[in-house]
Design a protein around this motif. Sequence first.
Motif, PDB file in Angstrom:
ATOM      1  N   VAL A   7     122.376 127.132  45.988  1.00 35.10           N
ATOM      2  CA  VAL A   7     122.526 128.625  46.732  1.00 35.10           C
ATOM      3  C   VAL A   7     122.593 129.138  45.320  1.00 35.10           C
ATOM      4  O   VAL A   7     123.460 128.777  44.719  1.00 35.10           O
ATOM      5  CB  VAL A   7     123.996 128.282  47.495  1.00 35.10           C
ATOM      6  CG1 VAL A   7     123.892 129.282  48.362  1.00 35.10           C
ATOM      7  CG2 VAL A   7     123.478 127.024  48.775  1.00 35.10           C
TER       8      VAL A   7
ATOM      9  N   VAL B 259     124.343 134.776  48.523  1.00 28.50           N
ATOM     10  CA  VAL B 259     124.095 134.140  50.087  1.00 28.50           C
ATOM     11  C   VAL B 259     124.068 135.134  50.443  1.00 28.50           C
ATOM     12  O   VAL B 259     124.628 137.098  50.520  1.00 28.50           O
ATOM     13  CB  VAL B 259     125.509 133.502  50.832  1.00 28.50           C
ATOM     14  CG1 VAL B 259     126.391 133.326  52.274  1.00 28.50           C
ATOM     15  CG2 VAL B 259     125.666 132.329  49.789  1.00 28.50           C
TER      16      VAL B 259
ATOM     17  N   PHE C 246     120.861 132.012  53.251  1.00 29.85           N
ATOM     18  CA  PHE C 246     121.006 131.143  51.949  1.00 29.85           C
ATOM     19  C   PHE C 246     120.257 130.866  51.328  1.00 29.85           C
ATOM     20  O   PHE C 246     118.544 130.658  51.634  1.00 29.85           O
ATOM     21  CB  PHE C 246     121.291 129.747  51.756  1.00 29.85           C
ATOM     22  CG  PHE C 246     122.063 129.484  53.487  1.00 29.85           C
ATOM     23  CD1 PHE C 246     123.899 130.185  52.958  1.00 29.85           C
ATOM     24  CD2 PHE C 246     122.258 128.304  53.775  1.00 29.85           C
ATOM     25  CE1 PHE C 246     124.744 129.960  53.824  1.00 29.85           C
ATOM     26  CE2 PHE C 246     123.246 128.275  54.171  1.00 29.85           C
ATOM     27  CZ  PHE C 246     124.290 128.400  55.025  1.00 29.85           C
ATOM     28  N   HIS C 247     119.941 131.046  49.422  1.00 29.57           N
ATOM     29  CA  HIS C 247     118.873 132.144  48.961  1.00 29.57           C
ATOM     30  C   HIS C 247     119.044 131.058  47.900  1.00 29.57           C
ATOM     31  O   HIS C 247     119.931 130.858  47.429  1.00 29.57           O
ATOM     32  CB  HIS C 247     118.071 133.308  48.420  1.00 29.57           C
ATOM     33  CG  HIS C 247     118.708 134.118  49.937  1.00 29.57           C
ATOM     34  ND1 HIS C 247     118.144 134.404  51.389  1.00 29.57           N
ATOM     35  CD2 HIS C 247     119.674 135.205  50.476  1.00 29.57           C
ATOM     36  CE1 HIS C 247     118.137 134.694  51.767  1.00 29.57           C
ATOM     37  NE2 HIS C 247     119.661 135.554  51.833  1.00 29.57           N
ATOM     38  N   GLY C 248     118.384 130.509  46.937  1.00 33.71           N
ATOM     39  CA  GLY C 248     118.358 129.638  46.193  1.00 33.71           C
ATOM     40  C   GLY C 248     116.669 129.169  45.759  1.00 33.71           C
ATOM     41  O   GLY C 248     116.082 129.058  46.052  1.00 33.71           O
TER      42      GLY C 248
ATOM     43  N   ASP D 142     114.523 129.973  50.786  1.00 31.33           N
ATOM     44  CA  ASP D 142     115.550 130.585  52.042  1.00 31.33           C
ATOM     45  C   ASP D 142     116.166 128.707  52.965  1.00 31.33           C
ATOM     46  O   ASP D 142     114.747 127.926  53.467  1.00 31.33           O
ATOM     47  CB  ASP D 142     115.237 131.044  52.824  1.00 31.33           C
ATOM     48  CG  ASP D 142     114.805 132.672  52.058  1.00 31.33           C
ATOM     49  OD1 ASP D 142     115.819 133.105  50.475  1.00 31.33           O
ATOM     50  OD2 ASP D 142     114.178 133.025  52.229  1.00 31.33           O
TER      51      ASP D 142
ATOM     52  N   ALA E  73     128.018 131.779  46.678  1.00 29.50           N
ATOM     53  CA  ALA E  73     126.605 130.984  45.397  1.00 29.50           C
ATOM     54  C   ALA E  73     127.501 130.105  44.895  1.00 29.50           C
ATOM     55  O   ALA E  73     128.270 129.922  44.387  1.00 29.50           O
ATOM     56  CB  ALA E  73     126.440 132.628  44.364  1.00 29.50           C
TER      57      ALA E  73
END
Length: 107
Positions: A103, A106, A9-11, A69, A85
């Motif tokens: 998020v 992904v 997960f990226h955000g 992350d 997302a």
Amino acid sequence: MHPYDPLGFHGTVIWLTGEQGGRRSGPPVPAPGRDYAANGFVPPFSVDTRLASLVVRPTTPGAWRSSADAGWLVGDYRYPHDVTAGDIIVVTEGPTIVGYFHVESVG
């Protein structure tokens, strides 16, 4: 987790201050070579209904807000629904909500 293992997960992570009910010691700063591990859930689940072990790797450890992350601690773990997302993962230490991971993507 090894700090070079990819997380799915990226955000952005936002930590709550002590006055907001979060961490009194401020945002976590893991030891070099370590990740911050806690628990988390995705609403509408809650602390009482569906906690899972979570790893958060901020780009700027110690910042109140940072790109980051994250991922479930167990690599092949399937949360009760796919994280996508736009989801928010609520970060907890025990029953205490300490932050929010927004998020953005992904994968």
